[in-house]
Design a protein around this motif. Structure first.
Motif, PDB file in Angstrom:
ATOM      1  N   ASN A 180       0.795  -1.232   0.000  1.00  0.00           N
ATOM      2  CA  ASN A 180       0.000   0.000   0.000  1.00  0.00           C
ATOM      3  C   ASN A 180       0.829   1.285   0.000  1.00  0.00           C
ATOM      4  O   ASN A 180       0.283   2.369  -0.138  1.00  0.00           O
ATOM      5  N   ASP A 191      -9.560  -1.321  -7.418  1.00  0.00           N
ATOM      6  CA  ASP A 191      -9.382  -0.705  -6.106  1.00  0.00           C
ATOM      7  C   ASP A 191     -10.685  -0.711  -5.311  1.00  0.00           C
ATOM      8  O   ASP A 191     -10.676  -0.970  -4.103  1.00  0.00           O
ATOM      9  N   ARG A 192     -11.797  -0.432  -5.968  1.00  0.00           N
ATOM     10  CA  ARG A 192     -13.083  -0.383  -5.258  1.00  0.00           C
ATOM     11  C   ARG A 192     -13.455  -1.741  -4.675  1.00  0.00           C
ATOM     12  O   ARG A 192     -14.071  -1.826  -3.623  1.00  0.00           O
ATOM     13  N   SER A 195     -10.472  -2.537  -1.840  1.00  0.00           N
ATOM     14  CA  SER A 195     -10.432  -1.619  -0.700  1.00  0.00           C
ATOM     15  C   SER A 195     -11.519  -1.893   0.341  1.00  0.00           C
ATOM     16  O   SER A 195     -11.532  -1.268   1.398  1.00  0.00           O
ATOM     17  N   VAL A 199      -6.195  -2.628   2.717  1.00  0.00           N
ATOM     18  CA  VAL A 199      -5.781  -1.256   2.418  1.00  0.00           C
ATOM     19  C   VAL A 199      -4.982  -1.282   1.117  1.00  0.00           C
ATOM     20  O   VAL A 199      -3.984  -2.002   0.998  1.00  0.00           O
ATOM     21  N   THR A 200      -5.413  -0.499   0.148  1.00  0.00           N
ATOM     22  CA  THR A 200      -4.772  -0.452  -1.165  1.00  0.00           C
ATOM     23  C   THR A 200      -3.864   0.785  -1.270  1.00  0.00           C
ATOM     24  O   THR A 200      -3.967   1.706  -0.464  1.00  0.00           O
ATOM     25  N   ASN A 202      -4.102   3.134  -3.469  1.00  0.00           N
ATOM     26  CA  ASN A 202      -4.982   4.280  -3.705  1.00  0.00           C
ATOM     27  C   ASN A 202      -5.492   4.854  -2.391  1.00  0.00           C
ATOM     28  O   ASN A 202      -5.620   6.068  -2.240  1.00  0.00           O
ATOM     29  N   MET A 203      -5.770   3.987  -1.444  1.00  0.00           N
ATOM     30  CA  MET A 203      -6.299   4.419  -0.155  1.00  0.00           C
ATOM     31  C   MET A 203      -5.204   5.013   0.720  1.00  0.00           C
ATOM     32  O   MET A 203      -5.361   6.107   1.281  1.00  0.00           O
ATOM     33  N   ASN A 218      -7.381   7.671   6.714  1.00  0.00           N
ATOM     34  CA  ASN A 218      -6.849   6.422   6.155  1.00  0.00           C
ATOM     35  C   ASN A 218      -5.620   5.916   6.916  1.00  0.00           C
ATOM     36  O   ASN A 218      -4.540   5.752   6.352  1.00  0.00           O
ATOM     37  N   PRO A 224      -9.204  -2.181   5.961  1.00  0.00           N
ATOM     38  CA  PRO A 224      -9.766  -0.841   5.786  1.00  0.00           C
ATOM     39  C   PRO A 224     -11.002  -0.570   6.642  1.00  0.00           C
ATOM     40  O   PRO A 224     -11.527   0.536   6.646  1.00  0.00           O
ATOM     41  N   TYR A 233     -12.136   7.615   6.849  1.00  0.00           N
ATOM     42  CA  TYR A 233     -11.898   7.183   5.472  1.00  0.00           C
ATOM     43  C   TYR A 233     -12.054   8.368   4.525  1.00  0.00           C
ATOM     44  O   TYR A 233     -12.951   9.199   4.676  1.00  0.00           O
ATOM     45  N   GLU A 235     -11.214   9.649   0.183  1.00  0.00           N
ATOM     46  CA  GLU A 235     -10.782   9.307  -1.164  1.00  0.00           C
ATOM     47  C   GLU A 235     -10.250  10.540  -1.881  1.00  0.00           C
ATOM     48  O   GLU A 235     -10.740  11.645  -1.696  1.00  0.00           O
TER      49      GLU A 235
END
Length: 300
Positions: A180, A191-192, A195, A199-200, A202-203, A218, A224, A233, A235
């Motif tokens: 990550n 990712d959607r 996630s 935890v990715t 992107n996150m 995050n 997550p 959280y 984005e």
């Protein structure tokens, strides 16, 4: 499940080293091939600084490992902790143990580091990295490694976690942290999906953004769920991200080992506004868009 747990109860040091080195190598190669940002930096020199702090983390954990082992053995022998009081099937013990180790030993201490100024002074070393990549995962001051170890031990006490679950969690933590932090962006659809379970990049990259409120979001390490549950959280698009902290803008402060080691013992520096983005180094996204690296410190 029993074979899995037995393996991690007795996992050789060589296997743990292979997990660490293999993870860094794997994600290093991937991010070099398909980077989120094409950083204008000396990748090996940058890695050298972060690998130094990886080594100090290993040393701290190695020196203190007997405490963790003795604590785990004691909670099992004395039937102390949530898992010891509940009568659960093995698979449920593993799942609950991993979740609670992540909550107490990773998410909670991370959240605390952003709220307590003296803790932030140690954690700041992690956030000073203006070129976040897979090696950033282990960029922690030795002092921070100590109190993260304390909270891991506290988690073992509260949970009553057997050493097999503890070692399984730590092995997962090494790989997922490298993943990550890696300088890559997953396709939005992938990712959607991921996630919701882990935890990715992107996150977690959002957490390394220079500006509030993103910096104080995050906090997740492996799972997550905690950020979604506790309202932390957030984005952002990868191309919006800017890394670093502007209270330590000079290279000798954030790009030299000696300067980084001294940061926790300096006077606290409050957040500073730096609108002059043109004075900051730039890096290029995979799409060719230039983004300035501006770095103000979040207020703990």
């Amino acid at each position: 499940m029993e074979r899995l747990l037995h393996y991690f109860e007795t996992i050789p040091s060589s296997h743990r080293s292979l997990i660490l080195v293999g993870g860094i190598t794997f994600f290093w190669l991937i991010e070099s091939a398909v980077p989120l940002f094409r950083f204008d930096y000396r990748k090996w020199q940058h890695a050298g600084i972060n690998l130094f702090f990886t080594l100090t983390t290993i040393v701290v954990n190695f020196v203190l490992a007997f405490i963790l082992l003795k604590t785990s053995d004691w909670v099992v022998a004395e039937q102390v902790g949530l898992l010891q009081w509940a009568s659960l099937p093995l698979w449920a013990e593993i799942v609950i143990g991993l979740l609670l180790l992540d909550l107490i030993g990773a998410w909670f201490i991370h959240w605390l580091e952003h709220r307590v100024k003296w803790m932030w002074q140690f954690h700041l070393i992690h956030h000073t990295d203006t070129y976040v990549d897979t090696t950033t995962a282990n960029r922690h001051h030795p002092g921070e490694s100590v109190f993260r170890f304390v909270f891991t031990t506290l988690a073992v006490l509260v949970i009553g976690a057997p050493i097999g679950i503890v070692m399984l969690y730590q092995s997962m933590s090494v790989v997922l942290s490298q993943f990550n932090h890696a300088n890559l962006e997953l396709p939005r659809w992938l990712d959607r999906v991921l996630s919701w379970f882990i935890v990715t990049p992107n996150m977690h990259h959002v957490h390394h953004h220079y500006q509030l409120p993103a910096t104080n979001t995050n906090y997740g390490n492996i799972f997550p769920f905690w950020d979604r549950l506790f309202g932390t959280y957030h984005e952002m698009s990868g191309r919006e991200l800017v890394y670093g902290v502007d209270t330590h803008p000079e290279p000798h402060e954030h790009s030299r080992i000696g300067g980084l080691l001294k940061i926790p013992f300096q006077a606290y520096r409050p957040p500073v506004s730096r609108p002059e983005a043109d004075k900051q180094p730039a890096r290029t996204t995979a799409e060719g868009l230039e983004t300035p690296v501006i770095s103000p410190l979040p207020e703990p």
